[in-house]
Design a protein around this motif. Sequence first.
Motif, PDB file in Angstrom:
ATOM      1  N   THR A 393     -13.127  48.963  56.049  1.00 43.30           N
ATOM      2  CA  THR A 393     -13.995  48.137  56.890  1.00 43.30           C
ATOM      3  C   THR A 393     -13.177  47.458  57.981  1.00 43.30           C
ATOM      4  O   THR A 393     -11.967  47.250  57.843  1.00 43.30           O
ATOM      5  CB  THR A 393     -14.739  47.052  56.076  1.00 43.30           C
ATOM      6  N   THR A 409     -11.711  47.964  51.369  1.00 46.49           N
ATOM      7  CA  THR A 409     -12.689  47.059  50.778  1.00 46.49           C
ATOM      8  C   THR A 409     -13.284  47.727  49.547  1.00 46.49           C
ATOM      9  O   THR A 409     -13.767  48.849  49.619  1.00 46.49           O
ATOM     10  CB  THR A 409     -13.788  46.730  51.802  1.00 46.49           C
ATOM     11  N   ILE A 459     -17.699  50.585  58.989  1.00 45.44           N
ATOM     12  CA  ILE A 459     -17.384  51.122  57.664  1.00 45.44           C
ATOM     13  C   ILE A 459     -16.897  52.552  57.854  1.00 45.44           C
ATOM     14  O   ILE A 459     -17.504  53.333  58.598  1.00 45.44           O
ATOM     15  CB  ILE A 459     -18.616  51.103  56.735  1.00 45.44           C
TER      16      ILE A 459
END
Length: 503
Positions: A393, A409, A459
Amino acid sequence: MNATKPHSTLWIAVVALAGIQAVPASAEESPWTRDNRIAISADGNPHADADDVGATPLTMAVMAKAGLQDNLVHFDFDNFLEYERIDPEENRMWQSAMGAQARFGFDRNRFFDAAIQPNRAIEHLTGVINESTAKDPLYLIAAGPMELIYRALEAADADARKHVTIVSHHDYNEYFKPRLWHRNWNDIQRLVPDIGYLRIKDQNGSKGQGLKGSSNDDFQWLKHHADSKLNWVYDRIAAGKPDVSDAGMLTWLIGINGTDTVVSIAEMKDWFGTDSISNTGDPQTTPDAPAGVAPDVVPPQGQSIFKEVDGKLVIEAESVPLTDDWVVETSESDFSGDGYIRWMPSWIHKISHQHQGVLMYRLRITHPGEYRMALRSSHKGAPERDKWNDCWTLMGLNPVHPYGITRKTYHAINQESFDSGTGFTWHTTHDNYGSVAKSDGHFSTPVYQLDKGDHYFWICGRSGGYRIDKIHFFKQGVDGFKDDAEPVTPIISVDQDRDEPQR
């Protein structure tokens, strides 16, 4: 072709829009002939990997010793586009590239600093591509990220670009994106499905193989060579790092490696020998590095804007166009929404490079402050000890340094919910590395200071099989964070936003 897989032979990619297939060639010999043209696109920007600082002058020295100065029809460097200003005293690649150009007698008009003249570099490479025919192909060595190559190919004639062959040896060059909206090898394949592609062994090597040394001592033979130009090459290696692995693509292409795709440092020493390279250049004519130029950074508009309401942003993960190997799967009984997204690369049990499967969420904040972030995510079905439970991320439009700015993440797997139901949880932690780990610690809670206005949250796919259902951004002190029942906040289209009166 998946760059994470090892390559013991030369691979030529046969690409279809429906997917990427790789077919091993029948031999490890290069198809290049002495009449063929060569172009090189390299990085080496400050705050990026320093290997090109030495690999570039060594590559030029190899070409000069082989008498191939005229074959090099294009060379660009500092090819991290839209990255950051490089002032003369920091421009180590100018000293390496233009110093080698002057010393070894290359045509200065074919060299471009992409941090200073990005458009001219792209236009020149486009022109070189447009000259390509079946009888006059172009071999394009990718010694850095591929956004500049993509732009040149995009602007080139469709027929001409069929006669271009990209040469690569590492997934970093194929997939790393200095800006997350840039294009990489995946995108080039979609743009030019029939482009040529030669993927050889990783030239970093180990145990004496490849061109990555353990220290500068491995290149002492250059320092003590009778040719002062090679002494200078040693100085450039010492100014960067003892890794000239990108030069291995050129040595293989022109046939120095023989039937082995990897050349070693010892073999390079033997090949150069004790004789000096013909003095075709003049180190005194090396031009001074020009003043730095602030890059023109143009972020994508996207298709949608996610609006914060009363300090809350609740987003269904599948609400943006999916890229690469993200897929939508249908919902299961114990969570809300119509579905979730899942990262499903063909190498599902391996970690992919961090800049594939880039998803962009454009956030509009009206109540500025400190926001907590959590992903409702799962990797149900993974082996008990499997840790591939994460994604990459990034918050913001900062240039993506190779080490640390993009956050790993993840959610912890040792939870009661792991073996029950869908395995979805809100547990979200940053597993930091590089420069971020030094400032924020190895692990940190995802919290961002968001000013009023638009922000970009990214993302990227990482762990095969990893699922994401929802994304929450809640201002500190606002109730409902990590509550499955929170309703989705408004989404407006970018077109609708343009039509609305600006306040």
